[in-house]
Design a protein around this motif. Structure first.
Motif, PDB file in Angstrom:
ATOM      1  N   PRO A  10      11.832   2.468  -0.278  1.00  0.00           N
ATOM      2  CA  PRO A  10      11.290   1.356   0.507  1.00  0.00           C
ATOM      3  C   PRO A  10       9.824   1.060   0.233  1.00  0.00           C
ATOM      4  CG  PRO A  10      12.685   2.735   1.879  1.00  0.00           C
ATOM      5  CD  PRO A  10      12.590   3.428   0.556  1.00  0.00           C
ATOM      6  N   ARG A  11       9.017   2.080  -0.110  1.00  0.00           N
ATOM      7  CA  ARG A  11       7.607   1.809  -0.325  1.00  0.00           C
ATOM      8  C   ARG A  11       7.401   0.853  -1.486  1.00  0.00           C
ATOM      9  NH1 ARG A  11       5.269   5.539  -4.423  1.00  0.00           N
ATOM     10  NH2 ARG A  11       6.965   6.883  -5.120  1.00  0.00           N
ATOM     11  N   ARG A  12       8.365   0.787  -2.406  1.00  0.00           N
ATOM     12  CA  ARG A  12       8.205  -0.097  -3.550  1.00  0.00           C
ATOM     13  C   ARG A  12       8.173  -1.557  -3.126  1.00  0.00           C
ATOM     14  NH1 ARG A  12       6.274   3.813  -6.591  1.00  0.00           N
ATOM     15  NH2 ARG A  12       7.724   5.552  -6.703  1.00  0.00           N
ATOM     16  N   HIS A  13       8.671  -1.846  -1.940  1.00  0.00           N
ATOM     17  CA  HIS A  13       8.717  -3.233  -1.493  1.00  0.00           C
ATOM     18  C   HIS A  13       7.404  -3.694  -0.891  1.00  0.00           C
ATOM     19  CE1 HIS A  13      12.914  -3.367  -2.448  1.00  0.00           C
ATOM     20  NE2 HIS A  13      13.153  -2.328  -1.693  1.00  0.00           N
ATOM     21  N   PHE A  14       6.478  -2.755  -0.624  1.00  0.00           N
ATOM     22  CA  PHE A  14       5.191  -3.238  -0.147  1.00  0.00           C
ATOM     23  C   PHE A  14       4.050  -2.770  -1.039  1.00  0.00           C
ATOM     24  CE2 PHE A  14       3.849   0.780   1.652  1.00  0.00           C
ATOM     25  CZ  PHE A  14       4.971   1.339   2.212  1.00  0.00           C
ATOM     26  N   GLY A 236     -17.158   0.631  -3.552  1.00  0.00           N
ATOM     27  CA  GLY A 236     -16.954  -0.575  -2.767  1.00  0.00           C
ATOM     28  C   GLY A 236     -15.630  -1.264  -2.990  1.00  0.00           C
ATOM     29  N   MET A 237     -14.920  -0.890  -4.044  1.00  0.00           N
ATOM     30  CA  MET A 237     -13.610  -1.501  -4.291  1.00  0.00           C
ATOM     31  C   MET A 237     -12.638  -1.146  -3.172  1.00  0.00           C
ATOM     32  SD  MET A 237     -12.772  -1.168  -8.349  1.00  0.00           S
ATOM     33  CE  MET A 237     -13.462  -2.318  -9.535  1.00  0.00           C
ATOM     34  N   SER A 238     -11.776  -2.094  -2.840  1.00  0.00           N
ATOM     35  CA  SER A 238     -10.701  -1.837  -1.882  1.00  0.00           C
ATOM     36  C   SER A 238      -9.460  -1.388  -2.636  1.00  0.00           C
ATOM     37  CB  SER A 238     -10.380  -3.103  -1.085  1.00  0.00           C
ATOM     38  OG  SER A 238      -9.739  -4.053  -1.927  1.00  0.00           O
ATOM     39  N   GLU A 239      -8.464  -0.931  -1.895  1.00  0.00           N
ATOM     40  CA  GLU A 239      -7.209  -0.551  -2.524  1.00  0.00           C
ATOM     41  C   GLU A 239      -6.545  -1.750  -3.190  1.00  0.00           C
ATOM     42  OE1 GLU A 239      -5.860  -1.947   1.484  1.00  0.00           O
ATOM     43  OE2 GLU A 239      -7.653  -1.108   0.571  1.00  0.00           O
ATOM     44  N   ASP A 240      -6.734  -2.947  -2.613  1.00  0.00           N
ATOM     45  CA  ASP A 240      -6.172  -4.140  -3.231  1.00  0.00           C
ATOM     46  C   ASP A 240      -6.920  -4.516  -4.507  1.00  0.00           C
ATOM     47  OD1 ASP A 240      -4.109  -4.534  -1.421  1.00  0.00           O
ATOM     48  OD2 ASP A 240      -5.318  -5.776  -0.090  1.00  0.00           O
ATOM     49  N   ASP A 241      -8.226  -4.313  -4.520  1.00  0.00           N
ATOM     50  CA  ASP A 241      -8.986  -4.555  -5.741  1.00  0.00           C
ATOM     51  C   ASP A 241      -8.470  -3.675  -6.877  1.00  0.00           C
ATOM     52  OD1 ASP A 241     -10.698  -6.337  -4.422  1.00  0.00           O
ATOM     53  OD2 ASP A 241     -12.134  -4.761  -3.923  1.00  0.00           O
ATOM     54  N   VAL A 261      -1.784   2.063  -4.364  1.00  0.00           N
ATOM     55  CA  VAL A 261      -3.092   2.698  -4.468  1.00  0.00           C
ATOM     56  C   VAL A 261      -3.549   3.123  -3.083  1.00  0.00           C
ATOM     57  CG1 VAL A 261      -5.512   2.378  -5.114  1.00  0.00           C
ATOM     58  CG2 VAL A 261      -3.702   1.314  -6.492  1.00  0.00           C
ATOM     59  N   ASN A 262      -4.002   4.365  -2.958  1.00  0.00           N
ATOM     60  CA  ASN A 262      -4.567   4.843  -1.700  1.00  0.00           C
ATOM     61  C   ASN A 262      -5.830   5.648  -1.974  1.00  0.00           C
ATOM     62  OD1 ASN A 262      -2.774   4.173   0.784  1.00  0.00           O
ATOM     63  ND2 ASN A 262      -1.358   4.610  -0.903  1.00  0.00           N
ATOM     64  N   ASP A 274      -1.056   1.152   4.837  1.00  0.00           N
ATOM     65  CA  ASP A 274      -1.446  -0.251   4.661  1.00  0.00           C
ATOM     66  C   ASP A 274      -2.830  -0.522   5.233  1.00  0.00           C
ATOM     67  OD1 ASP A 274       0.767  -1.143   3.300  1.00  0.00           O
ATOM     68  OD2 ASP A 274       1.883  -1.681   5.097  1.00  0.00           O
ATOM     69  N   ALA A 275      -3.488   0.477   5.784  1.00  0.00           N
ATOM     70  CA  ALA A 275      -4.802   0.283   6.393  1.00  0.00           C
ATOM     71  C   ALA A 275      -5.832  -0.110   5.336  1.00  0.00           C
ATOM     72  CB  ALA A 275      -5.248   1.565   7.090  1.00  0.00           C
ATOM     73  N   PRO A 276      -6.801  -0.961   5.683  1.00  0.00           N
ATOM     74  CA  PRO A 276      -7.868  -1.329   4.731  1.00  0.00           C
ATOM     75  C   PRO A 276      -8.638  -0.087   4.296  1.00  0.00           C
ATOM     76  CG  PRO A 276      -7.863  -2.792   6.641  1.00  0.00           C
ATOM     77  CD  PRO A 276      -6.936  -1.665   6.971  1.00  0.00           C
ATOM     78  N   GLN A 277      -8.948  -0.006   3.004  1.00  0.00           N
ATOM     79  CA  GLN A 277      -9.595   1.171   2.441  1.00  0.00           C
ATOM     80  C   GLN A 277     -10.698   0.741   1.476  1.00  0.00           C
ATOM     81  OE1 GLN A 277      -6.430   3.777   0.829  1.00  0.00           O
ATOM     82  NE2 GLN A 277      -5.017   2.679   2.182  1.00  0.00           N
TER      83      GLN A 277
END
Length: 434
Positions: A10-14, A236-241, A261-262, A274-277
């Motif tokens: 399931p984690r692959r879907h997010f 300063g990079m986020s996990e989304d970056d 990425v975590n 999913d928390a901002p990092q």
């Protein structure tokens, strides 16, 4: 131990390592919208140098041949004979692709293939999809179409009667939705229905040289992508970056891939958060994901640190590396699958991170091929014996709640007299890519 499989985790879907995430990362890189748009037309200063240096690999993909698919059908029919199964129904999904070359999605409209114990496969599909079905299949050419006002299950029953299985034993591939299995069973009340996994798993769990070559290429590509992204990390990079950098790196290679990425304390959960990092010096980062080469997937995890790692992270990294190596050394044909989990877990528990699942909270590994998670599982209680050609993840980890986690993952291939990893191990936290 029976290993039901074939559903991606399931984690692959997010996963946030998508092209959309890549677009979100572009402001950090300096030129919004430019890097992905320019990819494929040459280098662009919006991309870090390490990512620009990645080379295309898509031209090295050698697709599975038609001859190999014929061999797969022959193997399936041998297994049907052994298990006294008269025919197998396979619906949309990776097993359909494995045997026939078709890529199809699950919907309310039935499309699938019937593999008889002898003879050629028969395809059932909506009549308006006949052309596209013929265009895709790489094995056989017998396509039976049903119109929108007709019962597709009646057509499946007709085909099964035609191959002599109407009153026999019919295997249903294990990922076929219940409503579809129910429809087929209702159309053949005098048949016996069984799980087809002895046939599908019996074929797919042993990888051919061509499959291994695709798995090796996919995993080597993932490792190169991770190294390029690691070299591009900045505070300063986020996990989304970071996930965006991963996506852009894959775009350079020509293969589609992504990574979960975590960062920092969020690495203490095996599947992250999913928390901002945000990344700061000394924080661990875990990349976990893969890409595909002709449908065959990689799955690699690397734990890295921006700057200098603390002594606590360094110590845990070394323990996890020893655990991964211990499982590799234990792997050879004839060994029970659970023994690999036990070998890795003993290293971690003996180092003080126990008991049992306290800090190494998941099984050692899963089978891998066309699905990221498929047969079989390296876990306590699985006494199935290893065979040459099997492939698994070897991914021990230690997760310390509220602080950090470390996981290392490479793909393990069982050889004729031992085992190998498809990619080099991560040698140290200071030099994670050697």
């Amino acid at each position: 131990m029976r290993n039901d499989a074939l559903f991606d985790h399931p984690r692959r879907h997010f996963l946030r390592g998508s092209l959309a995430a890549g677009a979100m990362a572009l402001p950090v890189l300096g030129q919004p919208g430019s890097a992905l748009a320019a990819e494929g037309r040459g280098d662009t200063p919006a991309l870090p140098a390490s990512i620009r240096a990645l080379q295309p690999v898509a031209q090295r993909v050698v697709p599975i041949s038609a001859g190999e698919r014929v061999q797969r059908l022959a193997r399936a029919q041998q297994l049907m004979e052994r298990h006294r199964i008269d025919a197998v129904f396979i619906g949309a999904g990776t097993s359909l692709t494995y045997f026939t070359g078709m890529h199809w999605w699950n919907s309310e409209r039935l499309t699938g293939v019937i593999l008889p114990r002898s003879g050629e496969p028969v395809y059932v599909t909506p009549e308006f999809e006949r052309g596209r079905t013929l265009e895709q299949i790489r094995l056989g050419n017998d396509v039976r179409g049903w119109q929108e006002d007709e019962d597709p299950y009646a057509l499946v029953a007709q085909v099964l009667r035609g191959v002599g299985a109407g009153n026999g034993t019919i295997g249903i591939e294990e990922t076929v939705p219940f409503f579809r299995s129910k429809g087929i069973m209702g159309a053949l009340p005098h048949a016996t229905f069984v799980d087809a996994w002895p046939v599908t798993a019996g074929c797919r769990r042993i990888k051919s040289p061509a499959e291994l070559a695709l798995l090796r290429l996919a995993n080597q590509t993932t490792l190169a992508v991770y190294e390029a992204v690691w070299k591009a990390l900045v505070p300063g990079m986020s996990e989304d970056d970071i996930a965006g950098l991963v996506a852009m790196a894959y775009a350079r290679t020509g293969l589609r891939g992504s990574a979960d990425v975590n960062i920092g304390p969020y690495t203490a959960s095996p599947h992250g958060s999913d928390a901002p990092q945000r990344l700061t010096e000394g924080m661990p980062v875990i990349f976990d994901g893969g890409c595909r080469a002709d449908g065959y997937t990689s799955d690699i995890t690397r734990t890295v640190v921006l700057g200098q790692a603390g002594d606590d992270i360094r110590r845990v990294f070394d323990i996890v590396l020893d655990a991964q190596t211990s499982a590799l050394r234990a792997a050879r044909p004839g060994v029970a699958m659970e023994a690999l989990d036990a070998a890795a877990r003993k290293v971690i528990v003996d180092a003080g991170y126990g008991p049992d699942y306290a800090y190494f909270s998941h099984r050692l590994g899963h089978g891998i091929g066309m699905d990221m998670h498929e047969w079989d599982y390296l876990v306590r209680g699985n006494t199935r014996l290893l065979e040459p050609g099997m492939t698994f993840s070897d991914e021990p980890g230690i997760y310390i709640p509220g602080r950090f986690g470390v996981r290392l993952e490479d793909i393990l291939h069982i050889t004729a007299d031992g085992a190998e990893l498809l990619t080099p191990q991560s040698p140290s936290i200071d030099h994670p890519f050697g």
